[in-house]
Design a protein around this motif. Structure first.
Motif, PDB file in Angstrom:
ATOM      1  N   VAL A 125      57.009  30.844  48.876  1.00  0.00           N
ATOM      2  CA  VAL A 125      56.201  31.858  49.135  1.00  0.00           C
ATOM      3  C   VAL A 125      56.249  32.813  48.130  1.00  0.00           C
ATOM      4  O   VAL A 125      57.305  33.335  47.658  1.00  0.00           O
ATOM      5  CB  VAL A 125      56.530  32.392  50.681  1.00  0.00           C
ATOM      6  N   GLU A 126      54.893  33.289  47.673  1.00  0.00           N
ATOM      7  CA  GLU A 126      55.065  34.377  46.669  1.00  0.00           C
ATOM      8  C   GLU A 126      53.579  35.283  47.117  1.00  0.00           C
ATOM      9  O   GLU A 126      52.991  35.017  48.110  1.00  0.00           O
ATOM     10  CB  GLU A 126      54.644  33.683  45.265  1.00  0.00           C
ATOM     11  N   ALA A 127      53.536  36.329  46.324  1.00  0.00           N
ATOM     12  CA  ALA A 127      52.454  37.272  46.636  1.00  0.00           C
ATOM     13  C   ALA A 127      51.178  36.423  46.269  1.00  0.00           C
ATOM     14  O   ALA A 127      51.036  35.811  45.394  1.00  0.00           O
ATOM     15  CB  ALA A 127      52.645  38.639  45.855  1.00  0.00           C
ATOM     16  N   LEU A 128      50.029  36.621  47.131  1.00  0.00           N
ATOM     17  CA  LEU A 128      48.641  36.124  46.757  1.00  0.00           C
ATOM     18  C   LEU A 128      48.283  36.759  45.650  1.00  0.00           C
ATOM     19  O   LEU A 128      48.280  38.146  45.345  1.00  0.00           O
ATOM     20  CB  LEU A 128      47.739  36.465  48.088  1.00  0.00           C
ATOM     21  N   PRO A 129      48.003  36.047  44.513  1.00  0.00           N
ATOM     22  CA  PRO A 129      47.568  36.684  43.207  1.00  0.00           C
ATOM     23  C   PRO A 129      46.310  37.398  43.566  1.00  0.00           C
ATOM     24  O   PRO A 129      45.383  37.146  44.432  1.00  0.00           O
ATOM     25  CB  PRO A 129      47.310  35.413  42.291  1.00  0.00           C
ATOM     26  N   ASP A 130      46.252  38.513  42.717  1.00  0.00           N
ATOM     27  CA  ASP A 130      44.920  39.361  42.708  1.00  0.00           C
ATOM     28  C   ASP A 130      43.633  38.642  42.232  1.00  0.00           C
ATOM     29  O   ASP A 130      43.888  37.731  41.364  1.00  0.00           O
ATOM     30  CB  ASP A 130      45.401  40.652  41.876  1.00  0.00           C
ATOM     31  N   LEU A 131      42.794  38.627  43.135  1.00  0.00           N
ATOM     32  CA  LEU A 131      41.392  38.152  42.894  1.00  0.00           C
ATOM     33  C   LEU A 131      40.870  38.572  41.582  1.00  0.00           C
ATOM     34  O   LEU A 131      40.689  39.783  41.458  1.00  0.00           O
ATOM     35  CB  LEU A 131      40.559  38.345  44.094  1.00  0.00           C
ATOM     36  N   ALA A 132      40.651  37.830  40.730  1.00  0.00           N
ATOM     37  CA  ALA A 132      39.851  38.061  39.420  1.00  0.00           C
ATOM     38  C   ALA A 132      38.477  38.921  39.839  1.00  0.00           C
ATOM     39  O   ALA A 132      37.927  38.257  40.788  1.00  0.00           O
ATOM     40  CB  ALA A 132      39.736  36.669  38.646  1.00  0.00           C
ATOM     41  N   LYS A 133      38.401  39.678  38.972  1.00  0.00           N
ATOM     42  CA  LYS A 133      37.095  40.478  39.231  1.00  0.00           C
ATOM     43  C   LYS A 133      35.818  39.469  38.707  1.00  0.00           C
ATOM     44  O   LYS A 133      35.668  39.297  37.511  1.00  0.00           O
ATOM     45  CB  LYS A 133      36.960  41.767  38.456  1.00  0.00           C
ATOM     46  N   ARG A 249      40.962  32.250  45.838  1.00  0.00           N
ATOM     47  CA  ARG A 249      39.783  32.879  45.264  1.00  0.00           C
ATOM     48  C   ARG A 249      38.633  33.117  45.992  1.00  0.00           C
ATOM     49  O   ARG A 249      37.811  33.948  45.939  1.00  0.00           O
ATOM     50  CB  ARG A 249      39.163  32.002  43.907  1.00  0.00           C
ATOM     51  N   LEU A 250      38.624  32.410  47.230  1.00  0.00           N
ATOM     52  CA  LEU A 250      37.559  32.228  48.032  1.00  0.00           C
ATOM     53  C   LEU A 250      36.237  31.954  47.396  1.00  0.00           C
ATOM     54  O   LEU A 250      36.339  30.701  46.790  1.00  0.00           O
ATOM     55  CB  LEU A 250      37.278  33.655  49.052  1.00  0.00           C
ATOM     56  N   VAL A 251      35.226  32.836  46.981  1.00  0.00           N
ATOM     57  CA  VAL A 251      34.288  32.347  46.125  1.00  0.00           C
ATOM     58  C   VAL A 251      34.080  33.093  44.911  1.00  0.00           C
ATOM     59  O   VAL A 251      34.027  34.474  45.219  1.00  0.00           O
ATOM     60  CB  VAL A 251      32.716  32.712  46.777  1.00  0.00           C
ATOM     61  N   LEU A 252      34.045  32.765  43.833  1.00  0.00           N
ATOM     62  CA  LEU A 252      34.110  33.333  42.667  1.00  0.00           C
ATOM     63  C   LEU A 252      32.941  32.920  41.625  1.00  0.00           C
ATOM     64  O   LEU A 252      32.933  31.650  41.162  1.00  0.00           O
ATOM     65  CB  LEU A 252      35.734  32.999  41.989  1.00  0.00           C
ATOM     66  N   ASP A 253      32.183  33.734  41.180  1.00  0.00           N
ATOM     67  CA  ASP A 253      30.840  33.877  40.653  1.00  0.00           C
ATOM     68  C   ASP A 253      31.131  33.478  39.253  1.00  0.00           C
ATOM     69  O   ASP A 253      32.152  34.195  38.692  1.00  0.00           O
ATOM     70  CB  ASP A 253      30.143  35.190  40.692  1.00  0.00           C
ATOM     71  N   LEU A 254      30.357  32.784  38.493  1.00  0.00           N
ATOM     72  CA  LEU A 254      30.735  32.312  37.055  1.00  0.00           C
ATOM     73  C   LEU A 254      29.438  32.940  36.204  1.00  0.00           C
ATOM     74  O   LEU A 254      28.298  32.569  36.453  1.00  0.00           O
ATOM     75  CB  LEU A 254      30.602  30.905  36.786  1.00  0.00           C
ATOM     76  N   ASP A 255      29.711  33.554  35.002  1.00  0.00           N
ATOM     77  CA  ASP A 255      28.897  33.799  34.087  1.00  0.00           C
ATOM     78  C   ASP A 255      28.942  33.134  32.595  1.00  0.00           C
ATOM     79  O   ASP A 255      27.940  33.330  31.782  1.00  0.00           O
ATOM     80  CB  ASP A 255      28.657  35.264  33.905  1.00  0.00           C
TER      81      ASP A 255
END
Length: 298
Positions: A125-133, A249-255
């Motif tokens: 168990v670890e901290a859930l990583p911060d979601l990338a912006k 991540r759930l849903v992470l948009d790509l550019d």
């Protein structure tokens, strides 16, 4: 770094520092596992799908469907998950908002024990990583896919080690490309929007992530066309949008998407549309469904 984590192995809780999920999995022989996240710190997101994944993966690994496998595995989970989360609560306190939990089956054969079937888990168990912006960039590399795409096996951690260092800076993920067919990421599923339809690799060539399963169901329920075909490298310049998904991540948009040969030569760079209405709609549907599919197992 000093990143804390908690492990539960053989009934013994230990606090660790700089002991990553990958290090944890590599310390054991290859085996079936799943990675889940908490919701409100005491619920497991998409618990039922994680349970089903373990049941299916163990059955495939053993080459036989074990009677009552679901109830045996569920009983094992309801033993270790509350203990691991309680230990994490004590260790982390208010230092993180949610947890990421990895559950590794130590020996899948014990479930088929005719006299005392059971499943022993090692837990990290670890901290859930911060979601990338969002939006983020990904690289797509010429590479074969998983040897056993229907089984979440920690052997995959060893197979992907050579590409993992590419994930740095804005590059949030490395995606695999088998002969022009875009498959999946090292820890995510990949989607391309083309002609108003969502393309994602079919079930038999990738690992069906829990979020991907949810997305396919939500899209079909809400009239969003989903095509279960690999996005094609040759059509990348016509992709209207692209995104990746995973538990964290759930849903992470790509550019930005850059394609590479197996030797590391860049082939092309494409820039999908950001905030595409279809991607934004899917992201909203997933966020709204998170609590609905989360189960309190404590």
């Amino acid at each position: 770094m000093n990143k804390p984590s908690v492990t539960l192995i053989g009934g013994v809780v230990a606090e660790r520092v700089d002991y990553s999920l990958e290090s944890f999995l590599l310390d054991f022989p290859a085996g079936v596992y799943t990675v889940c996240r908490t919701v409100q710190r005491n619920k497991i997101f998409d618990y039922v799908d994680h349970l089903n994944r373990l049941v299916d993966s163990i059955g495939i690994k053993l080459g036989v469907r074990v009677p009552d496998a679901e109830s045996i595995i569920s009983r094992g989970l309801r033993t270790v998950v509350p203990r691991a989360l309680s230990a994490a609560e004590s260790s982390f306190g208010s230092k993180c908002s949610e947890f990421r939990m990895t559950l590794l089956v130590i020996d899948a054969t014990t479930i088929a024990n005719p006299t005392a079937p059971n499943v022993d888990f090692a837990v990290h168990v670890e901290a859930l990583p911060d979601l990338a912006k969002p939006p983020v960039a990904v690289e797509i590399w010429d590479s074969p896919g998983r040897q056993s795409p229907n089984v979440k096996d920690s052997a995959w951690i060893r197979q992907r080690k050579v590409l993992k260092p590419r994930i740095t800076g804005r590059v949030n993920e490395v995606v695999l490309n088998a002969n022009g067919d875009v498959l999946e990421g090292l820890s995510s599923n990949f989607y391309a929007v083309r002609g108003g339809q969502v393309y994602t690799a079919p079930d038999d060539v990738i690992l069906k992530g829990t979020v991907r399963t949810m997305i396919v169901q939500l899209c079909r329920k809400n009239g969003i066309p989903v095509v279960m075909e690999c996005p094609k490298e040759a059509e990348a310049s016509t992709w209207e949008a692209a995104f990746i998904t995973s538990t964290s991540r759930l849903v992470l948009d790509l550019d930005q998407i850059e394609f590479f040969t197996a030797s590391g030569t860049s082939k092309q760079v494409v820039h999908p549309q950001v905030n595409h209405p279809l991607v934004m709609r899917i992201s909203e549907l997933v966020r709204n469904a998170v609590d609905e599919v989360s189960v309190n197992v404590c």
